[in-house]
Design a protein around this motif. Structure first.
Motif, PDB file in Angstrom:
ATOM      1  N   PHE A  94      -0.450 -30.517 -22.525  1.00  0.00           N
ATOM      2  CA  PHE A  94      -0.783 -30.403 -23.941  1.00  0.00           C
ATOM      3  C   PHE A  94      -1.545 -29.103 -24.207  1.00  0.00           C
ATOM      4  CE2 PHE A  94      -0.524 -35.084 -23.332  1.00  0.00           C
ATOM      5  CZ  PHE A  94       0.583 -35.295 -24.138  1.00  0.00           C
ATOM      6  N   ALA A  95      -1.187 -28.432 -25.284  1.00  0.00           N
ATOM      7  CA  ALA A  95      -1.771 -27.137 -25.625  1.00  0.00           C
ATOM      8  C   ALA A  95      -3.201 -27.298 -26.138  1.00  0.00           C
ATOM      9  CB  ALA A  95      -0.903 -26.451 -26.678  1.00  0.00           C
ATOM     10  N   ASP A  96      -3.914 -26.190 -26.146  1.00  0.00           N
ATOM     11  CA  ASP A  96      -5.294 -26.188 -26.632  1.00  0.00           C
ATOM     12  C   ASP A  96      -5.338 -26.628 -28.100  1.00  0.00           C
ATOM     13  OD1 ASP A  96      -5.810 -25.109 -24.170  1.00  0.00           O
ATOM     14  OD2 ASP A  96      -6.508 -23.159 -24.906  1.00  0.00           O
ATOM     15  N   HIS A  97      -6.276 -27.529 -28.384  1.00  0.00           N
ATOM     16  CA  HIS A  97      -6.599 -27.924 -29.767  1.00  0.00           C
ATOM     17  C   HIS A  97      -5.356 -28.318 -30.560  1.00  0.00           C
ATOM     18  CE1 HIS A  97     -10.348 -26.397 -28.436  1.00  0.00           C
ATOM     19  NE2 HIS A  97     -10.028 -25.130 -28.576  1.00  0.00           N
ATOM     20  N   SER A  98      -4.500 -29.134 -29.944  1.00  0.00           N
ATOM     21  CA  SER A  98      -3.222 -29.484 -30.568  1.00  0.00           C
ATOM     22  C   SER A  98      -3.047 -30.972 -30.828  1.00  0.00           C
ATOM     23  CB  SER A  98      -2.073 -29.019 -29.659  1.00  0.00           C
ATOM     24  OG  SER A  98      -2.125 -29.691 -28.400  1.00  0.00           O
ATOM     25  N   ILE A  99      -3.961 -31.796 -30.315  1.00  0.00           N
ATOM     26  CA  ILE A  99      -3.821 -33.252 -30.416  1.00  0.00           C
ATOM     27  C   ILE A  99      -4.805 -33.778 -31.446  1.00  0.00           C
ATOM     28  CG2 ILE A  99      -3.841 -35.423 -29.153  1.00  0.00           C
ATOM     29  CD1 ILE A  99      -1.690 -33.418 -28.237  1.00  0.00           C
ATOM     30  N   HIS A 100      -4.323 -34.592 -32.357  1.00  0.00           N
ATOM     31  CA  HIS A 100      -5.171 -35.063 -33.450  1.00  0.00           C
ATOM     32  C   HIS A 100      -5.919 -36.341 -33.105  1.00  0.00           C
ATOM     33  CE1 HIS A 100      -2.014 -32.475 -35.189  1.00  0.00           C
ATOM     34  NE2 HIS A 100      -3.048 -31.970 -35.800  1.00  0.00           N
ATOM     35  N   VAL A 101      -5.297 -37.200 -32.315  1.00  0.00           N
ATOM     36  CA  VAL A 101      -5.966 -38.417 -31.850  1.00  0.00           C
ATOM     37  C   VAL A 101      -5.582 -38.630 -30.386  1.00  0.00           C
ATOM     38  CG1 VAL A 101      -6.299 -40.902 -32.131  1.00  0.00           C
ATOM     39  CG2 VAL A 101      -5.863 -39.473 -34.150  1.00  0.00           C
ATOM     40  N   ILE A 102      -6.593 -38.793 -29.532  1.00  0.00           N
ATOM     41  CA  ILE A 102      -6.371 -39.136 -28.129  1.00  0.00           C
ATOM     42  C   ILE A 102      -6.748 -40.592 -27.931  1.00  0.00           C
ATOM     43  CG2 ILE A 102      -7.150 -38.787 -25.747  1.00  0.00           C
ATOM     44  CD1 ILE A 102      -7.578 -35.859 -26.399  1.00  0.00           C
ATOM     45  N   LEU A 103      -5.840 -41.353 -27.331  1.00  0.00           N
ATOM     46  CA  LEU A 103      -6.126 -42.723 -26.903  1.00  0.00           C
ATOM     47  C   LEU A 103      -6.338 -42.715 -25.401  1.00  0.00           C
ATOM     48  CD1 LEU A 103      -3.294 -44.680 -28.776  1.00  0.00           C
ATOM     49  CD2 LEU A 103      -5.585 -44.102 -29.604  1.00  0.00           C
ATOM     50  N   ASN A 104      -7.377 -43.418 -24.962  1.00  0.00           N
ATOM     51  CA  ASN A 104      -7.671 -43.539 -23.526  1.00  0.00           C
ATOM     52  C   ASN A 104      -8.027 -45.008 -23.296  1.00  0.00           C
ATOM     53  OD1 ASN A 104     -10.205 -42.498 -21.237  1.00  0.00           O
ATOM     54  ND2 ASN A 104      -8.029 -42.443 -20.852  1.00  0.00           N
ATOM     55  N   ILE A 105      -7.015 -45.778 -22.905  1.00  0.00           N
ATOM     56  CA  ILE A 105      -7.104 -47.238 -22.933  1.00  0.00           C
ATOM     57  C   ILE A 105      -7.270 -47.777 -21.523  1.00  0.00           C
ATOM     58  CG2 ILE A 105      -5.950 -49.365 -23.650  1.00  0.00           C
ATOM     59  CD1 ILE A 105      -4.274 -47.576 -25.596  1.00  0.00           C
ATOM     60  N   LEU A 106      -8.478 -48.223 -21.205  1.00  0.00           N
ATOM     61  CA  LEU A 106      -8.749 -48.832 -19.906  1.00  0.00           C
ATOM     62  C   LEU A 106      -8.280 -47.922 -18.772  1.00  0.00           C
ATOM     63  CD1 LEU A 106      -7.557 -52.471 -20.772  1.00  0.00           C
ATOM     64  CD2 LEU A 106      -9.898 -51.579 -20.881  1.00  0.00           C
ATOM     65  N   SER A 107      -8.475 -46.616 -18.935  1.00  0.00           N
ATOM     66  CA  SER A 107      -7.993 -45.628 -17.975  1.00  0.00           C
ATOM     67  C   SER A 107      -9.086 -44.592 -17.705  1.00  0.00           C
ATOM     68  CB  SER A 107      -6.752 -44.905 -18.516  1.00  0.00           C
ATOM     69  OG  SER A 107      -5.671 -45.797 -18.683  1.00  0.00           O
ATOM     70  N   PRO A 108      -8.972 -43.877 -16.584  1.00  0.00           N
ATOM     71  CA  PRO A 108      -9.943 -42.804 -16.293  1.00  0.00           C
ATOM     72  C   PRO A 108      -9.900 -41.718 -17.354  1.00  0.00           C
ATOM     73  CG  PRO A 108      -8.677 -43.388 -14.324  1.00  0.00           C
ATOM     74  CD  PRO A 108      -8.011 -44.084 -15.483  1.00  0.00           C
ATOM     75  N   SER A 109     -11.001 -40.999 -17.471  1.00  0.00           N
ATOM     76  CA  SER A 109     -11.138 -39.948 -18.476  1.00  0.00           C
ATOM     77  C   SER A 109     -11.329 -38.589 -17.809  1.00  0.00           C
ATOM     78  CB  SER A 109     -12.341 -40.228 -19.384  1.00  0.00           C
ATOM     79  OG  SER A 109     -12.220 -41.463 -20.035  1.00  0.00           O
ATOM     80  N   ASN A 110     -10.975 -37.559 -18.556  1.00  0.00           N
ATOM     81  CA  ASN A 110     -11.296 -36.184 -18.192  1.00  0.00           C
ATOM     82  C   ASN A 110     -11.780 -35.523 -19.474  1.00  0.00           C
ATOM     83  OD1 ASN A 110     -11.183 -33.346 -17.752  1.00  0.00           O
ATOM     84  ND2 ASN A 110      -9.744 -33.641 -16.059  1.00  0.00           N
ATOM     85  N   TYR A 111     -13.102 -35.558 -19.692  1.00  0.00           N
ATOM     86  CA  TYR A 111     -13.636 -35.165 -20.993  1.00  0.00           C
ATOM     87  C   TYR A 111     -13.488 -33.673 -21.247  1.00  0.00           C
ATOM     88  CZ  TYR A 111     -15.395 -39.903 -21.314  1.00  0.00           C
ATOM     89  OH  TYR A 111     -15.473 -41.271 -21.381  1.00  0.00           O
ATOM     90  N   GLU A 112     -13.490 -32.859 -20.205  1.00  0.00           N
ATOM     91  CA  GLU A 112     -13.254 -31.433 -20.402  1.00  0.00           C
ATOM     92  C   GLU A 112     -11.851 -31.197 -20.965  1.00  0.00           C
ATOM     93  OE1 GLU A 112     -14.559 -32.780 -17.693  1.00  0.00           O
ATOM     94  OE2 GLU A 112     -16.605 -31.966 -17.741  1.00  0.00           O
ATOM     95  N   GLU A 113     -10.866 -31.919 -20.400  1.00  0.00           N
ATOM     96  CA  GLU A 113      -9.505 -31.797 -20.902  1.00  0.00           C
ATOM     97  C   GLU A 113      -9.385 -32.366 -22.315  1.00  0.00           C
ATOM     98  OE1 GLU A 113      -6.044 -30.654 -19.717  1.00  0.00           O
ATOM     99  OE2 GLU A 113      -7.747 -29.337 -19.328  1.00  0.00           O
ATOM    100  N   PHE A 114     -10.036 -33.475 -22.569  1.00  0.00           N
ATOM    101  CA  PHE A 114      -9.977 -34.054 -23.910  1.00  0.00           C
ATOM    102  C   PHE A 114     -10.526 -33.069 -24.940  1.00  0.00           C
ATOM    103  CE2 PHE A 114     -10.373 -38.696 -22.199  1.00  0.00           C
ATOM    104  CZ  PHE A 114      -9.063 -38.626 -21.756  1.00  0.00           C
ATOM    105  N   THR A 115     -11.640 -32.429 -24.610  1.00  0.00           N
ATOM    106  CA  THR A 115     -12.231 -31.457 -25.525  1.00  0.00           C
ATOM    107  C   THR A 115     -11.286 -30.283 -25.757  1.00  0.00           C
ATOM    108  OG1 THR A 115     -14.473 -32.048 -24.838  1.00  0.00           O
ATOM    109  CG2 THR A 115     -14.186 -29.898 -25.873  1.00  0.00           C
ATOM    110  N   ARG A 116     -10.654 -29.812 -24.702  1.00  0.00           N
ATOM    111  CA  ARG A 116      -9.713 -28.706 -24.826  1.00  0.00           C
ATOM    112  C   ARG A 116      -8.505 -29.083 -25.687  1.00  0.00           C
ATOM    113  NH1 ARG A 116      -4.995 -27.379 -23.163  1.00  0.00           N
ATOM    114  NH2 ARG A 116      -4.754 -29.214 -21.829  1.00  0.00           N
TER     115      ARG A 116
END
Length: 291
Positions: A161-183
């Motif tokens: 996924f490209a930088d600053h291109s996603i409007h809503v991220i769902l993370n459902i009962l799964s591991p997170s990568n907050y640096e990637e989410f922010t990007r």
């Protein structure tokens, strides 16, 4: 039209939100069903309609049987129906772009049923779903049965996924990568993370375990969320669903809770015609802290 070409055409609608996971350059979708970047890194869409963008071999912890059990129970029992409605309501409240589809990305999508059910409730909105998971078995099922999203086998650490291109991220009962989410999140974008609360699947925990796994605390997970994102809302979901014997068998198959307990305890848990199963989830809603 083949599922392969159909999957590629869906991906073309959100090509602005995709990048090459190898070099990071923008990509385009070719008519023959390929995702290609200017450096000629190429990824073919599979016959089921998904695209594998993994850059290295990776094996998931979950097998096809688990994903099929999860699919059946989510489609037939209503176990997560209140959760799907709550997420859809949150998405409706957002201001999505008017000149292109809003992109709703499910990170750790498994076999795709959560995203499919949420997109059903968002019918009529100009929003496209994209599901990413490292487990090919899950994404294959998603692409085979649900032609309402873009399905990708990929690694969140090398996200397509490209930088600053996603409007809503769902993370459902799964591991997170907050640096990637922010990007990944667009300005004004939203992260919705679902975490189990202490009573989640209480009946299963109490039947199968006698140690600390009978209880669960999400304090550490919430603390990590709060260190990386500004939490704007917490939505507690607390309800129970009656499952019949076959659905209980699928519940046991679909959850890691059942991987290593006493086989006799599993047999005893399943020796009933039905059971009330508790669902307790906390929806953490947040925005990147630097915006």
């Amino acid at each position: 039209m083949s599922k392969r070409i159909d999957g590629a055409r869906r991906a073309a609608r959100i090509v602005h939100a995709l990048k090459c996971p190898v070099c990071g350059n923008p990509v385009h979708i070719e008519d023959d069903g390929r995702l290609l970047c200017m450096e000629n890194h190429s990824f073919d869409f599979a016959k089921q309609g998904y695209v594998n963008v993994l850059t290295r071999p990776a094996g998931g912890h979950y097998d096809k049987e688990l994903f099929e059990a999860r699919r059946r129970i989510m489609m037939d029992s209503g176990l997560y129906a209140p959760f799907h409605k709550a997420v859809a309501d949150l998405v409706r409240e957002r201001s999505l772009p008017s000149v292109m589809p809003g992109v709703l990305a499910d990170i750790g999508c498994g076999e795709g049923t959560h995203l499919h059910r949420i997109l059903q409730q968002l019918s009529g909105m100009d929003v496209m779903g994209a599901g990413l998971d490292i487990a090919k078995e899950g994404v294959q099922l998603a692409a085979r049965d649900f032609q309402d999203a873009v399905w990708l086998v990929g690694d969140l650490a090398q996200s397509p996924f490209a930088d600053h291109s996603i409007h809503v991220i769902l993370n459902i009962l799964s591991p997170s990568n907050y640096e990637e989410f922010t990007r990944m999140l667009a300005p004004g974008g939203l992260l919705i993370k679902a975490v189990p609360a202490s009573g989640y699947l209480r009946e299963l925990r109490e039947a199968l375990y006698s140690d600390k796994r009978r209880t669960y605390s999400n304090e550490e997970t919430i603390g990590l969320f709060d260190r990386h994102f500004r939490r704007t809302e917490t939505i507690p979901l607390r309800y129970s669903v009656r499952l019949d014997r076959l659905q209980l068998e699928d519940l046991v198959r679909m959850t890691p809770l059942s991987w290593s307990p006493d086989p006799a305890a599993v047999k005893a848990f399943l020796n009933r015609d039905f059971a009330e199963i508790t669902v307790e989830l906390d929806l953490l809603v947040g925005e990147p802290g630097d915006w």
